[in-house]
Motif scaffolding. Structure first.
Motif, PDB file in Angstrom:
ATOM      1  N   GLU A  20       0.834  -1.206   0.000  1.00 32.59           N
ATOM      2  CA  GLU A  20       0.000   0.000   0.000  1.00 32.59           C
ATOM      3  C   GLU A  20       0.866   1.251   0.000  1.00 32.59           C
ATOM      4  O   GLU A  20       0.634   2.190  -0.774  1.00 32.59           O
ATOM      5  N   LYS A  21       1.864   1.266   0.864  1.00 33.17           N
ATOM      6  CA  LYS A  21       2.776   2.419   0.961  1.00 33.17           C
ATOM      7  C   LYS A  21       3.475   2.662  -0.381  1.00 33.17           C
ATOM      8  O   LYS A  21       3.601   3.803  -0.833  1.00 33.17           O
ATOM      9  N   LYS A  22       3.884   1.579  -1.036  1.00 32.89           N
ATOM     10  CA  LYS A  22       4.570   1.710  -2.322  1.00 32.89           C
ATOM     11  C   LYS A  22       3.634   2.255  -3.389  1.00 32.89           C
ATOM     12  O   LYS A  22       4.015   3.117  -4.192  1.00 32.89           O
ATOM     13  N   TYR A  23       2.395   1.773  -3.393  1.00 30.20           N
ATOM     14  CA  TYR A  23       1.418   2.279  -4.362  1.00 30.20           C
ATOM     15  C   TYR A  23       1.167   3.769  -4.141  1.00 30.20           C
ATOM     16  O   TYR A  23       1.052   4.542  -5.101  1.00 30.20           O
ATOM     17  N   ILE A  24       1.035   4.176  -2.885  1.00 28.05           N
ATOM     18  CA  ILE A  24       0.811   5.596  -2.583  1.00 28.05           C
ATOM     19  C   ILE A  24       1.957   6.437  -3.141  1.00 28.05           C
ATOM     20  O   ILE A  24       1.739   7.446  -3.823  1.00 28.05           O
ATOM     21  N   GLU A  25       3.175   6.020  -2.878  1.00 33.93           N
ATOM     22  CA  GLU A  25       4.352   6.759  -3.351  1.00 33.93           C
ATOM     23  C   GLU A  25       4.386   6.821  -4.879  1.00 33.93           C
ATOM     24  O   GLU A  25       4.672   7.869  -5.464  1.00 33.93           O
ATOM     25  N   THR A  26       4.077   5.695  -5.519  1.00 28.69           N
ATOM     26  CA  THR A  26       4.115   5.635  -6.987  1.00 28.69           C
ATOM     27  C   THR A  26       3.050   6.533  -7.614  1.00 28.69           C
ATOM     28  O   THR A  26       3.326   7.285  -8.559  1.00 28.69           O
ATOM     29  N   LEU A  27       1.833   6.481  -7.077  1.00 30.72           N
ATOM     30  CA  LEU A  27       0.746   7.271  -7.642  1.00 30.72           C
ATOM     31  C   LEU A  27       0.926   8.763  -7.386  1.00 30.72           C
ATOM     32  O   LEU A  27       0.592   9.588  -8.245  1.00 30.72           O
ATOM     33  N   ILE A  28       1.449   9.115  -6.216  1.00 32.91           N
ATOM     34  CA  ILE A  28       1.738  10.525  -5.945  1.00 32.91           C
ATOM     35  C   ILE A  28       2.811  11.025  -6.906  1.00 32.91           C
ATOM     36  O   ILE A  28       2.737  12.154  -7.423  1.00 32.91           O
ATOM     37  N   ALA A  29       3.817  10.181  -7.179  1.00 34.72           N
ATOM     38  CA  ALA A  29       4.874  10.555  -8.123  1.00 34.72           C
ATOM     39  C   ALA A  29       4.303  10.759  -9.528  1.00 34.72           C
ATOM     40  O   ALA A  29       4.811  11.579 -10.293  1.00 34.72           O
ATOM     41  N   ARG A  30       3.233  10.031  -9.842  1.00 33.88           N
ATOM     42  CA  ARG A  30       2.587  10.199 -11.146  1.00 33.88           C
ATOM     43  C   ARG A  30       1.596  11.354 -11.138  1.00 33.88           C
ATOM     44  O   ARG A  30       0.901  11.606 -12.116  1.00 33.88           O
ATOM     45  N   GLN A  31       1.503  12.038 -10.010  1.00 31.36           N
ATOM     46  CA  GLN A  31       0.713  13.260  -9.852  1.00 31.36           C
ATOM     47  C   GLN A  31      -0.781  13.039 -10.087  1.00 31.36           C
ATOM     48  O   GLN A  31      -1.458  13.891 -10.680  1.00 31.36           O
ATOM     49  N   VAL A  32      -1.303  11.908  -9.601  1.00 32.60           N
ATOM     50  CA  VAL A  32      -2.751  11.722  -9.690  1.00 32.60           C
ATOM     51  C   VAL A  32      -3.443  12.810  -8.873  1.00 32.60           C
ATOM     52  O   VAL A  32      -2.889  13.332  -7.902  1.00 32.60           O
ATOM     53  N   ASP A  33      -4.653  13.154  -9.278  1.00 28.94           N
ATOM     54  CA  ASP A  33      -5.364  14.263  -8.640  1.00 28.94           C
ATOM     55  C   ASP A  33      -5.891  13.922  -7.255  1.00 28.94           C
ATOM     56  O   ASP A  33      -6.260  14.815  -6.489  1.00 28.94           O
ATOM     57  N   GLY A  34      -5.972  12.633  -6.917  1.00 34.43           N
ATOM     58  CA  GLY A  34      -6.462  12.226  -5.607  1.00 34.43           C
ATOM     59  C   GLY A  34      -6.339  10.724  -5.450  1.00 34.43           C
ATOM     60  O   GLY A  34      -6.043  10.009  -6.415  1.00 34.43           O
TER      61      GLY A  34
END
Length: 340
Positions: free
Chosen positions: A107-121
């Motif tokens: 979960e932590k890794k997914y959060i970091e990856t998606l934030i890096a991809r600049q998802v809106d939320g």
């Protein structure tokens, strides 16, 4: 070959560039149907493809939302995701889905990856992570919605079932048919006490006491999925075995039904069964299983609408925990217990 631009579309449609831009961003408040239709026709005629990257940089948005799900096998997860995706796509937002398999590190890794991809939320079905994973997001008023589970110490919009009422519905249905020895089977609480499991176990103990049913800690079983069969065997070999079982979720229900088939246990003749989660297989099992339905579609739609509001106005709303009422879906898996 010249690359088409928004200006080419505007000229051919006979409108301004800003009007085409409004159309591409689904902002139709002051736009007539005739104008919308004309722009759509020109876009199709020219086969115009908007430059998504340029739009994202200009608007500081990617028009993507991440969905991180603890276990995509759950019928609730599937129902919610379908509704979320449908509603967000209607507003021009695509989703990226990640399945953590109940692993907080994933979960932590997914959060970091998606934030890096600049998802809106992010819409998250938490895997039991500690609040520290979300601290920076909440401090920055980042659009965040929790589904099905709460995370201690994190102040975010959260949507989940009224779990205690769900258990109460199941137990009272069994009591109505004359059962006094009712057992609950659940997956383990986990290191961070996963919300639905915790609330369903505590709610079960409470309603059993209130209804005057047989109270026994041996009737509260919380084991991993692969150990359910062995646990069921021990439970049904007790000197006073339960006459009815409440499955805390659809995965547990599936294991109970497999065990019953393997051991030739008649449902409801020898054992009554009720499941929380309105799994599709419960309807096609013979007999069809009585279930407690979670309103997955409604929960998903609400989550998507909250996310859209957060994206448009990040600091405009106070986080709320939404509780959705369950409903009893009668089947033919509950009957009066056999006399011993």
């Amino acid at each position: 070959m010249k690359k088409l631009t928004i200006e080419d579309v505007a000229q051919k449609a006979g409108v301004s560039k800003s009007t085409v831009s409004q159309y591409l961003n689904n902002r139709f408040k002051y736009m007539s149907e005739a104008t919308k239709n004309r722009i759509a026709e020109v876009i199709e005629e020219l086969n115009y493809q908007p430059n998504g990257l340029a739009r994202s940089l200009k608007q500081n948005r990617t028009h993507m939302v991440g969905i991180i799900v603890a276990n995509i096998d759950y019928s609730l997860s599937i129902g919610c995701i379908r509704a979320i995706e449908s509603e967000l796509q209607r507003h021009g937002i695509q989703v990226i889905i990640g399945n953590t398999d109940e692993n907080p590190e994933h979960e932590k890794k997914y959060i970091e990856t998606l934030i890096a991809r600049q998802v809106d939320g992010l819409i998250v079905f938490p895997a039991g992570s500690s609040g520290a994973v979300y601290d920076k997001l909440t401090e920055a008023a980042y659009p965040l919605v929790f589904m099905d589970r709460l995370v201690d110490g994190v102040n975010a919009h959260s949507l989940l079932l009224d779990n205690e009422y769900a258990v109460r519905l199941g137990v009272k249905e069994m009591k109505r048919h004359g059962h006094e020895a009712v057992a609950l089977l659940s997956l383990p609480l986990g290191e961070h006490a996963i919300t639905p499991r915790k609330e369903r176990i505590s709610g079960f103990r409470r309603v059993v006491e209130e209804e005057g049913l047989v109270r026994s800690e041996e009737y509260v079983v919380s084991v991993p999925r692969e150990e359910i069969s062995a646990a069921l065997g021990r439970l049904l070999r007790l000197p006073q075995p339960p006459t009815a079982l409440l499955a805390a979720n659809d995965l547990v229900l599936g294991e109970i039904l497999k065990y019953a088939n393997r051991e030739a246990i008649a449902i409801p003749g020898e054992l009554s069964v009720v499941g929380i989660d309105d799994a599709e297989f419960a309807r096609i099992y013979n007999p069809d299983i009585t279930t407690i339905r979670q309103p997955a579609h409604e929960m998903g739609m609400q989550a998507a609408r909250i996310m859209l509001g957060l994206i448009e106005a990040r600091d405009a709303t106070v986080p709320i925990t939404y509780r959705f009422p369950p409903s009893l879906q009668p089947g033919h898996s509950v009957a009066a217990p056999r006399k011993r």
